[in-house]
Design an enzyme around this catalytic site. Structure first.
Site, PDB file in Angstrom:
ATOM      1  N   CYS A 197       0.826  -1.217   0.000  1.00 47.77           N
ATOM      2  CA  CYS A 197       0.000   0.000   0.000  1.00 47.77           C
ATOM      3  C   CYS A 197       0.854   1.259   0.000  1.00 47.77           C
ATOM      4  CB  CYS A 197      -0.933   0.008   1.205  1.00 47.77           C
ATOM      5  SG  CYS A 197      -2.212  -1.276   1.117  1.00 47.77           S
ATOM      6  N   CYS A 337      13.265  12.859  15.814  1.00 51.50           N
ATOM      7  CA  CYS A 337      11.844  13.214  15.699  1.00 51.50           C
ATOM      8  C   CYS A 337      11.352  13.392  17.127  1.00 51.50           C
ATOM      9  CB  CYS A 337      11.069  12.145  14.933  1.00 51.50           C
ATOM     10  SG  CYS A 337      11.145  10.508  15.679  1.00 51.50           S
TER      11      CYS A 337
END
Length: 374
Positions: A197, A337
């Site tokens: 996907c 992050c």
């Protein structure tokens, strides 16, 4: 303990009332749900509706296997998560969401990659396995582990506009074992022929449709109410709204499964997880103070950066490949992050696609760094 010994509190009886009053379902089926344990492999597009509806239905114990973190690109279809979950391990964000939905459910998290070394140990603890993964190595691994452990495997997959659902390795009331995944797909397709996907995309509502159908099959497997998709393969086309249900049978020449193997090699792809170079907050502080200069890159989103930052170069995760020219190759480069998950993904992408060998991940991300300074 037998499901017949299961009792419900007044709050649970009120919660599950719409189940209990259904003819041929009733209190007995609800007892079976509470007594059952289901392992959901993957908490992404399919796992999101699957986990929500299993929890809402009252499945007593739900295990979640996933080693990914929530990324902004997930929110288009992974309705289990919100923007406040970006950067968090998916299993922890999922557990919190389920706890808010139904506090009567016991959630067990497995924040690890499912591998041939740990799959049997994890899977054998559960009554039913629901496979919501998007890659062939894990699908074959889940199937083979379910066959060896004797567990039913409720399978679903999605790609672009099409979804598929079936139930494998299920023992019916007649005592006969139904077909397994390898009876339908004995070997994987050639590498690169079928993208996942992330490479080919998926219509955002499709995993909601298919994941809910998958949850429906799990409930039927547990309660014995209705007829499962064992021996049948359901295909749904979201564009045309056409559906097909194909009959599948056990192949006499399907090889016997005797052990778990190297599935990345079997499917002709690289392992999804490998070690990257990491540094601790203490090492990072030392590097910042050393005469040798380093480059620091923040892969969070702009709104996160505006809220708090340490002056690093902002390159959001989704654009690291496009902005690779900004990343130095002749110095140490530290990526961070919020907690370390997205920066690790950025490093893998740059190393795999562009050959970088000077990248380091800040363990614990900016959260750990700021906690160290406080």
């Amino acid at each position: 303990m037998s499901y017949k010994d299961i009792t419900f509190s007044r709050e649970e009886l009120a919660r599950y009332n719409r189940h209990i009053i259904i003819p041929h379902f009733g209190i007995e089926a609800q007892q079976k749900l509470k007594a059952a344990s289901v392992l959901v492999v993957g908490s992404g597009g399919l796992g999101s509706p699957l986990l929500l509806y299993l929890a809402a239905a009252g499945v007593g114990t739900i295990g979640i296997v996933d080693f990914d973190v929530v990324d902004e690109s997930n929110l288009q279809r992974q309705v289990l998560f919100g923007i406040e979950d970006i950067g968090k391990p998916k299993v922890l964000a999922a557990k919190a969401r389920i706890g808010n939905l139904n506090p009567h459910v016991n959630v067990v998290t497995h924040n690890v990659q499912l591998t041939s070394k740990n799959a049997l140990e994890i899977i054998e603890k559960y009554d039913v396995v629901a496979d919501g993964t998007d890659n062939f190595p894990t699908r074959y691994l889940v199937n083979d582990a379910c066959v060896l452990a004797g567990k039913p495997n409720v399978y679903a997959s999605i790609f672009q506009f099409e979804g598929q659902v079936s139930v494998f390795n299920f023992t019916g009331n007649d005592g006969e074992k139904g077909p397994q995944y390898r009876d339908l797909f004995p070997v994987p397709p050639p590498p690169g022929l079928v993208p996942n996907c992330a490479e080919g995309g998926v219509l955002g509502v499709l995993p909601g449709i298919i994941g809910t159908l998958q949850a429906n099959e799990v409930l039927k497997v547990i309660t014995g109410v209705g007829e499962t998709l064992s021996g049948r393969f359901f295909v749904f086309d979201a564009l045309s709204f056409d559906t097909r249900t194909l009959k599948i049978t056990k192949r006499p020449n399907t090889p016997a499964i005797t052990e778990l193997i190297d599935y990345e090699q079997f499917c002709g792809v690289k392992a999804a997880e490998r070690k990257i170079k990491e540094i601790s907050v203490e090492e990072f502080i030392e590097w910042l103070q050393a005469p040798e200069q380093i480059q620091v890159i923040d892969v969070r989103e702009p709104e996160e950066y505006r809220e708090v930052n340490i002056g690093a170069l902002l390159i959001p995760l989704a654009s690291v490949s496009a902005q690779k020219e900004k990343i130095l190759r002749d110095k140490k480069v530290v990526f961070h992050c919020k907690m370390g998950g997205r920066s690790a993904k950025a490093i893998r992408e740059l190393e795999d696609q562009f050959g970088f060998d000077n990248l380091y991940n800040l363990r614990g991300g900016i959260t750990a760094y700021l906690e160290r300074l406080s």
